[in-house]
Design a protein around this motif. Sequence first.
Motif, short mmCIF file in Angstrom:
data_model
loop_
_atom_site.label_atom_id
_atom_site.label_comp_id
_atom_site.label_asym_id
_atom_site.label_seq_id
_atom_site.Cartn_x
_atom_site.Cartn_y
_atom_site.Cartn_z
N ARG A 276 0.81 -1.22 0.00
CA ARG A 276 0.00 0.00 0.00
C ARG A 276 0.85 1.27 0.00
O ARG A 276 0.32 2.38 0.19
CB ARG A 276 -0.90 0.02 1.24
N ASP A 277 2.19 1.11 -0.17
CA ASP A 277 3.11 2.25 -0.15
C ASP A 277 3.03 3.00 1.19
O ASP A 277 2.95 4.23 1.23
CB ASP A 277 2.84 3.20 -1.33
N ILE A 278 3.04 2.23 2.27
CA ILE A 278 3.02 2.80 3.62
C ILE A 278 4.29 2.32 4.34
O ILE A 278 4.70 1.17 4.19
CB ILE A 278 1.77 2.32 4.40
N SER A 279 4.92 3.21 5.11
CA SER A 279 6.11 2.78 5.85
C SER A 279 5.69 2.30 7.24
O SER A 279 4.80 2.87 7.86
CB SER A 279 7.12 3.91 5.98
N TYR A 280 6.33 1.21 7.69
CA TYR A 280 6.08 0.69 9.04
C TYR A 280 7.38 0.68 9.82
O TYR A 280 8.42 0.29 9.30
CB TYR A 280 5.54 -0.76 8.99
N SER A 281 7.33 1.14 11.08
CA SER A 281 8.51 1.00 11.93
C SER A 281 8.10 0.86 13.38
O SER A 281 7.03 1.34 13.80
CB SER A 281 9.46 2.20 11.77
N PHE A 282 8.95 0.16 14.13
CA PHE A 282 8.74 -0.01 15.57
C PHE A 282 9.60 1.01 16.31
O PHE A 282 10.77 1.20 15.98
CB PHE A 282 9.14 -1.43 15.99
N LEU A 283 9.01 1.68 17.29
CA LEU A 283 9.74 2.72 18.03
C LEU A 283 9.97 2.31 19.48
O LEU A 283 9.03 1.94 20.18
CB LEU A 283 8.96 4.04 18.00
N PHE A 284 11.22 2.39 19.90
CA PHE A 284 11.61 2.18 21.30
C PHE A 284 12.08 3.54 21.78
O PHE A 284 13.07 4.07 21.28
CB PHE A 284 12.76 1.17 21.33
N THR A 285 11.39 4.12 22.73
CA THR A 285 11.71 5.48 23.17
C THR A 285 13.14 5.59 23.69
O THR A 285 13.62 4.70 24.38
CB THR A 285 10.75 5.91 24.28
N ARG A 286 13.79 6.70 23.37
CA ARG A 286 15.12 6.93 23.95
C ARG A 286 15.06 8.17 24.85
O ARG A 286 14.43 9.19 24.49
CB ARG A 286 16.18 7.11 22.85
N PRO A 287 15.67 8.11 26.02
CA PRO A 287 15.72 9.28 26.89
C PRO A 287 16.47 10.42 26.21
O PRO A 287 17.43 10.18 25.47
CB PRO A 287 16.50 8.79 28.12
N ASP A 288 16.03 11.66 26.44
CA ASP A 288 16.64 12.81 25.77
C ASP A 288 16.29 14.07 26.54
O ASP A 288 15.15 14.53 26.49
CB ASP A 288 16.13 12.89 24.32
#
Length: 338
Positions: A276-288
């Motif tokens: 479907r021309d959609i990007s998928y990614s998993f996010l692991f939060t990083r402290p900042d």
Amino acid sequence: MKAQTMKALTFKRYGKSPEIGIADVPLPTLKADELLVQVHAASVNPIDNMITTGMFKPVLHFQLPATLGSDLAGVVTKVGSNVTRFKPGDAIFANIFDLGTGAIAEFAVVPEHLAALKPANLDFVQAASIPMVGLTSWQALRERATLRAGQKVFIPAGSGGIGTFAIQLAKHLGAKVGTTTSTGNVELVLSLGADEVVDYKRQAFEKVLRGYDAVLGTVRGDAIEKSLGIVKPGGAIVSLVGPLDAAFARARQLNFVLRFVFGLMSRKIMRLAKKRDISYSFLFTRPDGTQLGEIGKLLEADRIRPVIDQVFPFEQAQDALAYLAQGHAKGKVVIQLC
């Protein structure tokens, strides 16, 4: 000389009986670039309950018994020799996720670059509710999805800890927001700025919503796959709940086996998204700390307000985790230490 100790909420092992409880642990020692903080309040996040199951054992490394929690607000009592931005007496808030140390304790060490001054208009309980949900929303919406004014973003579970913050941040960025919630929480999510609200007890979001530019994946199960149907070609899905992907494994420099396993876990969603021309990614939060400082400015300007469901005293810290695990919290669950 007897080593100094403090009280902390710890778990002793992974699995079904992690033995969570308040225990005496050594007072942390300070490195040159760290602050010693007397913790006034700490908030709990879903990942705190996941860590004790052992689900993230290959990724997050703790020395057991380990102190739980990553969000805190408190007062600096001591600074390392290289610290220049903070001094004893400063009120700060921070996220110390993924450092192998915990926040639900009388004292915590915080690397200088992860701390930010507590917004003056928030008390310690309010400030402690912010770091994880604030940084997660910021990194998902601003960095990954590059959300812009006029775009549409779907943030399911709008009345939860992440949802209540992410809706407000998305509105601040000028986006239109769709969300799901139960009948009793419709007014809450509307008050936070949601534009399209689906009562999930009455309707399926994938049958109602259309034409979205981005999705923040916050709900387990098949919700991520279903959300593909509401996203425009060229859009993005950023998931906080998995499946984990090979890019995440590479970013954390995990071994070949884990890269392969995570690649397999995300293969189906990747294939469907690509079609479907959609990007998928998993996010692991990083402290900042720098990002937290920016978030602090929005809080001080009343652009975003903390949403807190319940506050537990330190002696009932275990109850706070159990309450969060039920999945009905409206906003954040916070533990008050002093």
